[in-house]
Design a protein around this motif. Structure first.
Motif, short mmCIF file in Angstrom:
data_model
loop_
_atom_site.label_atom_id
_atom_site.label_comp_id
_atom_site.label_asym_id
_atom_site.label_seq_id
_atom_site.Cartn_x
_atom_site.Cartn_y
_atom_site.Cartn_z
N GLY A 475 0.83 -1.19 0.00
CA GLY A 475 0.00 0.00 0.00
C GLY A 475 0.86 1.25 0.00
N SER A 476 0.24 2.40 -0.27
CA SER A 476 0.99 3.65 -0.30
C SER A 476 0.07 4.80 0.06
CB SER A 476 1.60 3.88 -1.69
OG SER A 476 0.58 4.07 -2.66
N THR A 477 0.70 5.92 0.41
CA THR A 477 -0.05 7.14 0.71
C THR A 477 0.87 8.32 0.51
OG1 THR A 477 -1.54 8.17 2.31
CG2 THR A 477 0.51 7.27 3.18
N LEU A 478 0.28 9.51 0.41
CA LEU A 478 1.03 10.76 0.30
C LEU A 478 0.80 11.57 1.56
CD1 LEU A 478 0.47 12.01 -3.37
CD2 LEU A 478 2.68 11.60 -2.28
N ALA A 479 1.87 12.13 2.10
CA ALA A 479 1.78 12.93 3.31
C ALA A 479 2.43 14.29 3.08
CB ALA A 479 2.47 12.22 4.47
N PRO A 480 1.95 15.34 3.75
CA PRO A 480 2.62 16.65 3.65
C PRO A 480 4.07 16.52 4.08
CG PRO A 480 0.50 16.82 4.78
CD PRO A 480 0.79 15.36 4.64
N PHE A 481 4.98 17.30 3.42
CA PHE A 481 6.40 17.13 3.74
C PHE A 481 7.19 18.43 3.56
CE2 PHE A 481 10.60 14.82 3.19
CZ PHE A 481 10.58 14.24 4.45
N SER A 482 6.53 19.56 3.64
CA SER A 482 7.23 20.83 3.54
C SER A 482 7.95 21.11 4.86
CB SER A 482 6.25 21.96 3.25
OG SER A 482 6.87 23.21 3.46
N ALA A 483 9.24 21.44 4.78
CA ALA A 483 10.01 21.72 5.98
C ALA A 483 9.46 22.92 6.74
CB ALA A 483 11.48 21.97 5.62
N ALA A 484 8.71 23.77 6.06
CA ALA A 484 8.13 24.94 6.73
C ALA A 484 6.97 24.55 7.63
CB ALA A 484 7.67 25.95 5.68
N LYS A 485 6.35 23.41 7.35
CA LYS A 485 5.17 23.01 8.10
C LYS A 485 5.30 21.65 8.80
CE LYS A 485 1.93 25.56 5.17
NZ LYS A 485 0.70 25.47 4.33
N VAL A 486 6.25 20.83 8.37
CA VAL A 486 6.38 19.47 8.90
C VAL A 486 7.78 19.28 9.48
CG1 VAL A 486 6.39 17.01 8.31
CG2 VAL A 486 4.70 18.55 7.26
N SER A 487 7.84 18.77 10.69
CA SER A 487 9.15 18.50 11.31
C SER A 487 9.62 17.08 11.01
CB SER A 487 9.08 18.72 12.82
OG SER A 487 8.11 17.87 13.41
N ALA A 488 8.69 16.13 10.90
CA ALA A 488 9.08 14.75 10.62
C ALA A 488 7.84 13.93 10.29
CB ALA A 488 9.79 14.13 11.82
N VAL A 489 8.08 12.78 9.67
CA VAL A 489 7.03 11.80 9.39
C VAL A 489 7.49 10.45 9.94
CG1 VAL A 489 5.77 10.52 7.62
CG2 VAL A 489 6.14 12.99 7.36
N THR A 490 6.66 9.84 10.76
CA THR A 490 6.95 8.51 11.30
C THR A 490 6.07 7.49 10.60
OG1 THR A 490 7.56 9.38 13.48
CG2 THR A 490 6.94 7.06 13.37
N VAL A 491 6.68 6.40 10.16
CA VAL A 491 5.93 5.29 9.58
C VAL A 491 6.03 4.11 10.54
CG1 VAL A 491 5.60 3.78 7.59
CG2 VAL A 491 6.53 6.09 7.27
N SER A 492 4.90 3.73 11.11
CA SER A 492 4.84 2.61 12.05
C SER A 492 4.22 1.42 11.34
CB SER A 492 4.01 3.00 13.27
OG SER A 492 3.80 1.89 14.13
N PHE A 493 4.82 0.24 11.49
CA PHE A 493 4.28 -0.95 10.83
C PHE A 493 4.22 -2.09 11.83
CE2 PHE A 493 8.66 -0.02 9.82
CZ PHE A 493 9.37 -1.17 10.13
N ALA A 494 3.19 -2.92 11.69
CA ALA A 494 2.93 -3.95 12.70
C ALA A 494 2.55 -5.27 12.05
CB ALA A 494 1.81 -3.50 13.63
N ASN A 495 2.97 -6.34 12.71
CA ASN A 495 2.56 -7.70 12.38
C ASN A 495 1.58 -8.12 13.47
OD1 ASN A 495 2.26 -10.48 12.20
ND2 ASN A 495 4.44 -10.94 12.06
N ALA A 496 0.29 -8.03 13.18
CA ALA A 496 -0.74 -8.31 14.19
C ALA A 496 -1.25 -9.74 14.11
CB ALA A 496 -1.89 -7.32 14.04
N SER A 497 -0.44 -10.64 13.61
CA SER A 497 -0.88 -12.02 13.42
C SER A 497 -1.24 -12.69 14.75
CB SER A 497 0.22 -12.84 12.74
OG SER A 497 -0.13 -14.22 12.72
N THR A 498 -2.33 -13.45 14.71
CA THR A 498 -2.75 -14.25 15.87
C THR A 498 -2.89 -15.72 15.48
OG1 THR A 498 -5.08 -13.78 15.36
CG2 THR A 498 -3.96 -12.30 16.90
N ARG A 499 -2.17 -16.12 14.45
CA ARG A 499 -2.23 -17.52 14.00
C ARG A 499 -1.17 -18.33 14.75
NH1 ARG A 499 -2.32 -18.38 7.79
NH2 ARG A 499 -0.18 -17.58 7.94
#
Length: 535
Positions: A475-499
């Motif tokens: 999957g993909s997405t677009l996020a704001p990324f102007s240094a004037a308005k954004v300090s950082a972007v964090t991408v968190s990913f998880a394996n939520a498997s219960t098998r």
């Protein structure tokens, strides 16, 4: 709980702005009553723990054989606690469950270990009282004690304090929070009230509660043993004897409550919820903060259901229940125990099934767990006491510029675990049209992957964006990324498997092994500029 800015709208909305709370210096795990990352588990000896490795396999406690359960429980009650041992409560529970499979001298030894202190001095391990005991009772609890020998208390004032503390704990956990009361034991101990014995348990062993008589379904009555004085010479943690008593009573009493739901529940759920209960009863003491370095708050790459005698994740992951409590209500933990006690083939639901059951109406475990993993990257914004917590470490971070617009990171994630990366815009990406394209390539849908993007804005707010993953985990997405308005972007990913493959003699949920460990995630980020549309 002490009041700070709590912004729980983050936890339930798809894209929410959050007010920024000042960050905590790295390594500030909070004011542990037992000092930083030292041990101090309620039912075991305090043991210093090593740092949690990110890449090396984390040793997990195997399920003990009947003979091993006997040896372990015997050693713990003699004061010979080792790094590989569980808590005294879990060790005695495991021995109690293994008792029918022991014969001859082993069976007799197990009976002696599982005996109450008032069963006399014939116990080969010396855990019985050697002089007649007395008792004092409240409305729900009886405290048993002796007036001489090493087991004697400091005096009647301590006995009265212990009884009052236990009755207050009963009032909080059963009366106010609505949990089941510990089951009665008939006339054992003189009546059906919960019996608590005061003994000199030795250096660092705070107390334990043992299951004793089976009742309907997978429920049982039990009794508890607490130290007779919490002398600073035996508990040199800097915590007062009264505070040690208060926290231990909250934790161990809840084990007696758990036996009224499911005495055979997975050990990580038993210990993590008992440690969570400390926050409900003894919040001002904050003793449970000492375990946070061994939780998914600071070791997110270790499975939620891990039970490790070396690290004690089963204590640290009280933070998972704290997250659920603050996101929904603290009653959700009680619902999980009710679900665990619900009849199913072969007994009640095991821990993860119980969690799945109560989260079904909240969007499902996969989404809730992904939100939890993302929240742990910024605890000061999420938890009521989060400014005292250290956030989750990252798998990697980078700064993108016009000259270096792309960066990627690959990581392997075990079941019910997560990780994150952080990307910052360079100063030359200051125009308002800069965007960050985030692409996630994870495991297939069967492994329940999830990804979340957090946009940390320069004005101190945070916006959350969920990445929609297809059946292949992409999957993909677009996020704001102007240094004037954004300090950082964090991408968190998880394996939520219960098998799971259950009944594999492990210490994980259902004594099983996960079918979805070491799942590969790749996060690709590219700074791109939005162009004006042509007419």
């Amino acid at each position: 709980m002490r009041s700070i800015l709590v912004l729980l709208s983050f936890l339930t909305s798809t894209a929410t702005a959050l007010a920024l709370v000042p960050a905590v210096p790295a390594g500030a795990a909070g004011g542990s009553a037992h000092g930083g990352d030292q041990g101090g588990d309620r039912g075991r000896v305090a043991i210093a723990r090593p740092a949690v490795p990110r890449t090396a396999p984390v040793p997990l406690a195997p399920q003990a054989s009947p003979r091993a359960a006997l040896d372990t429980a015997g050693r713990i009650l003699q004061g010979d606690t080792r790094t590989g041992d569980p808590s005294a409560t879990v060790a005695l529970r495991d021995l109690w469950l293994a008792r029918p499979d022991l014969t001859g001298a082993d069976a007799a030894e197990a009976e002696a270990i599982l005996a109450r202190p008032t069963d006399g001095p014939d116990d080969p391990f010396g855990n019985g009282y050697s002089v007649p005991a007395e008792k004092t009772c409240g409305a729900h609890v009886c405290v048993h004690y002796v007036a001489s020998t090493a087991d004697a208390t400091p005096g009647l004032a301590w006995i009265d304090l212990t009884l009052a503390t236990l009755e207050n704990t009963y009032a909080r956990e059963v009366g106010e929070l609505g949990y089941r009361a510990p089951l009665g034991d008939g006339t054992h101990g003189g009546d059906s009230k919960l019996d608590v014995y005061l003994k000199d348990l030795g250096t660092g062993l705070y107390g334990y509660c043992a299951a004793e008589y089976r009742k309907k379904g997978r429920t049982a009555s039990g009794f508890c043993v607490l130290d007779n004085d919490y002398s600073p010479t035996q508990f040199p943690s800097g915590t007062s004897p009264q505070d040690n008593l208060t926290v231990t009573a909250a934790h161990e009493f809840f084990h007696a409550v758990q036996y009224a739901y499911d005495y055979a529940e997975d050990p990580w759920m038993m210990e993590s919820t008992a440690t969570w209960m400390e926050e409900r009863v003894a919040d001002d003491i904050d003793d449970n903060r000492q375990y946070l370095p061994y939780s998914q708050l600071q070791a997110p790459y270790v499975p939620l259901d891990a039970f490790s005698s070396t690290y004690g994740f089963q204590y640290g992951n009280w933070i998972f229940w704290e997250y659920l409590s603050q996101t929904y209500s603290q009653g959700i933990v009680k619902k999980a125990w009710r679900a665990a006690a619900s009849p199913r083939k072969g007994g009640g639901r095991y821990s993860v099934q119980a969690v799945q059951s109560v989260l079904k109406a909240k969007g499902g475990l996969t989404q809730v767990y992904a939100d939890f993993a993302a929240a742990n990257t910024m605890p000061g914004l999420v938890y009521e006491e989060g400014t005292a917590y250290t956030g989750a470490p990252r798998a990697g971070e980078a700064t993108l510029t016009k000259a270096s617009r792309s960066w990627s990171k690959r990581a392997e994630v075990d079941h019910l675990a997560g990780d994150s990366v952080r990307v910052q815009p360079g100063a030359d990406l200051s125009g308002g049209k800069w965007r960050l394209r985030v692409r996630v390539d994870g495991p297939s849908r069967a492994a329940s992957p999830a990804a979340t993007v957090l946009v940390h804005k320069a004005d101190g707010t945070v916006t959350r964006m969920r990445v929609r993953l297809d059946g292949r985990g992409r999957g993909s997405t677009l996020a704001p990324f102007s240094a004037a308005k954004v300090s950082a972007v964090t991408v968190s990913f998880a394996n939520a498997s219960t098998r799971y493959r259950c009944n594999q003699k492990t210490s994980l949920a259902c004594s099983g092994s996960s079918r979805d460990d070491n799942e590969k995630f790749t996060v690709r980020t590219t700074a791109t500029k939005k162009h004006a549309r042509r007419g």
